[in-house]
Write an enzyme that holds these catalytic residues in place. Structure first.
Site, short mmCIF file in Angstrom:
data_model
loop_
_atom_site.label_atom_id
_atom_site.label_comp_id
_atom_site.label_asym_id
_atom_site.label_seq_id
_atom_site.Cartn_x
_atom_site.Cartn_y
_atom_site.Cartn_z
N GLU A 138 0.73 -1.34 0.14
CA GLU A 138 0.01 0.04 0.02
C GLU A 138 0.79 1.27 0.05
O GLU A 138 0.49 2.23 -0.60
CB GLU A 138 -1.06 0.07 1.29
CG GLU A 138 -2.20 0.92 0.98
CD GLU A 138 -2.81 1.67 1.99
OE1 GLU A 138 -2.34 1.51 3.17
OE2 GLU A 138 -3.47 2.63 1.64
N THR A 191 -4.98 9.99 -1.60
CA THR A 191 -4.33 10.19 -0.27
C THR A 191 -3.19 10.89 -0.13
O THR A 191 -3.05 11.82 0.71
CB THR A 191 -4.14 8.75 0.37
OG1 THR A 191 -5.29 7.85 0.45
CG2 THR A 191 -3.46 8.73 1.75
N1 HSE Z 1 -4.72 7.31 7.69
C1 HSE Z 1 -4.57 7.59 6.33
C2 HSE Z 1 -4.94 8.84 6.02
C3 HSE Z 1 -5.77 6.70 5.71
O1 HSE Z 1 -5.98 9.55 6.76
O2 HSE Z 1 -4.11 9.52 5.38
C4 HSE Z 1 -5.70 6.73 4.28
O3 HSE Z 1 -4.76 6.11 3.56
#
Ligand code: HSE
Length: 319
Positions: A138, A191
């Site tokens: 990922e 993201t």
């Molecule tokens: N924790 C991560 C974010 C989740 O909020 O950036 C998304 O991949």
């Protein structure tokens, strides 16, 4: 673990809600649908891993190069660890959810790929031991090493991550009757872009409020105290910085809370918005109210209602 070697394995890897408002990068849960399907197949005469086909991406493209694909890279890292990188294996990646949605699309593909390949080899590693390779996969998508999507997609349940570096991951209890609505608006947020808007400093007062909420959320799960859970689900740290990326966010959140949701926030990096409810009926009606709020901003959306998924990746077929 079995020593049987299979020719083909097909798995389903569920979508996830990361952060859950109060646990940025350290909290996440899985939902029953949507999710991705991954097929791993042995190909005699082929040298190494390849991606045969990727479906369900609409007019967008995902890379077929192993090192650039979350599922491909995760599977390759696993095969390297097992000393099986020369084995002829092809992957099929069937995307059943949009990427850039905040529902852990890239994480689901990575989690599905490591389970499919591990099963193909007769399951030499435990499910928990696969987590490291899936998180590495990922990382290809957003450059950060965090298990808050990959962990719950792989293992199911609500997971708390004490340390992403050490992958010190803990399963939390799920209160009976807890139901989730996730509304995915037709907006795309990557993201890495949603991470780029975050400042790298947090005020002490914010840290105190957020840690009080995170600790109380965990306590509420252990004591089955839905009122405490409701009071705890307030993100004072990340939501104020990210919500401007999601048109209509305040209206959608307030529609969910007015409909009786226990709490509502950004799912992962967004733009999907989730709410927690104490019945399936409430989750359905809160979800519909959230959709109407998006519609009032001329934004189409899809609604998914689900309990917390406890299984994580499941094997659909093996031959
Ligand atoms: N924790 C991560 C974010 C989740 O909020 O950036 C998304 O991949």
């Amino acid at each position: 673990m079995s020593n049987t070697i299979y020719q083909e394995v097909k798995v389903f890897a569920p979508a996830t809600v990361a952060n859950v408002s109060v646990g940025f990068d350290v909290l996440g849960f899985a939902i029953d649908r949507p999710g991705d399907e991954i097929v791993a197949r042995r190909i005699d005469g082929q040298q190494g891993l390849s991606i045969k086909i990727i479906t369900g991406t609409g007019d967008k493209k995902l890379p077929y190069t192993i090192e650039k694909n979350t599922a491909g890279y995760a599977a390759a890292q696993l095969l390297r660890h097992l000393g099986q990188e020369a084995l002829g294996i092809e992957l099929e990646i069937h995307k059943k959810m949009p990427f850039g949605s905040g529902m852990g699309s890239s994480a689901a593909s990575a989690a599905g790929a490591v389970v499919a390949v591990n099963e193909l080899l007769g399951a030499p590693l435990s499910r928990e031991s696969l987590l490291y390779f899936a998180v590495e996969g990922e990382q290809v998508a957003d450059g950060a090493f965090h298990a808050d999507n990959v962990g719950p997609s792989l293992l199911g349940g609500i997971l708390l991550i004490r340390s992403n570096q050490d992958l010190d991951v803990h399963r939390l209890p799920v209160p009976e009757g807890l139901q989730i609505a996730v509304v995915h608006p037709e907006i795309e947020i990557l993201t890495k872009d949603a991470r780029a808007v975050l400042g790298d400093q947090v005020a002490l007062s914010t840290a105190i409020a957020q840690s009080g909420n995170l600790a109380s959320f965990v306590a509420a799960l252990f004591t089955n105290d839905l009122m405490l859970l409701s009071r705890s689900l307030q993100d004072v740290m990340v939501e104020p910085q990210r919500k401007q990326l999601i048109k209509g966010f305040d209206d959608v959140q307030s529609a969910a809370l007015k409909s009786g949701a226990l709490g509502c926030g950004i799912s992962g990096a967004g733009p999907s918005i989730f709410c927690l409810c104490d019945s399936g009926y409430l989750a359905q009606s809160a979800g519909q109210a959230m959709q109407q709020a998006f519609a009032s901003h001329s934004i189409e959306s899809q609604l998914y209602v689900s309990p917390i998924n406890q299984q994580g990746v499941i094997v659909l077929s093996k031959s």
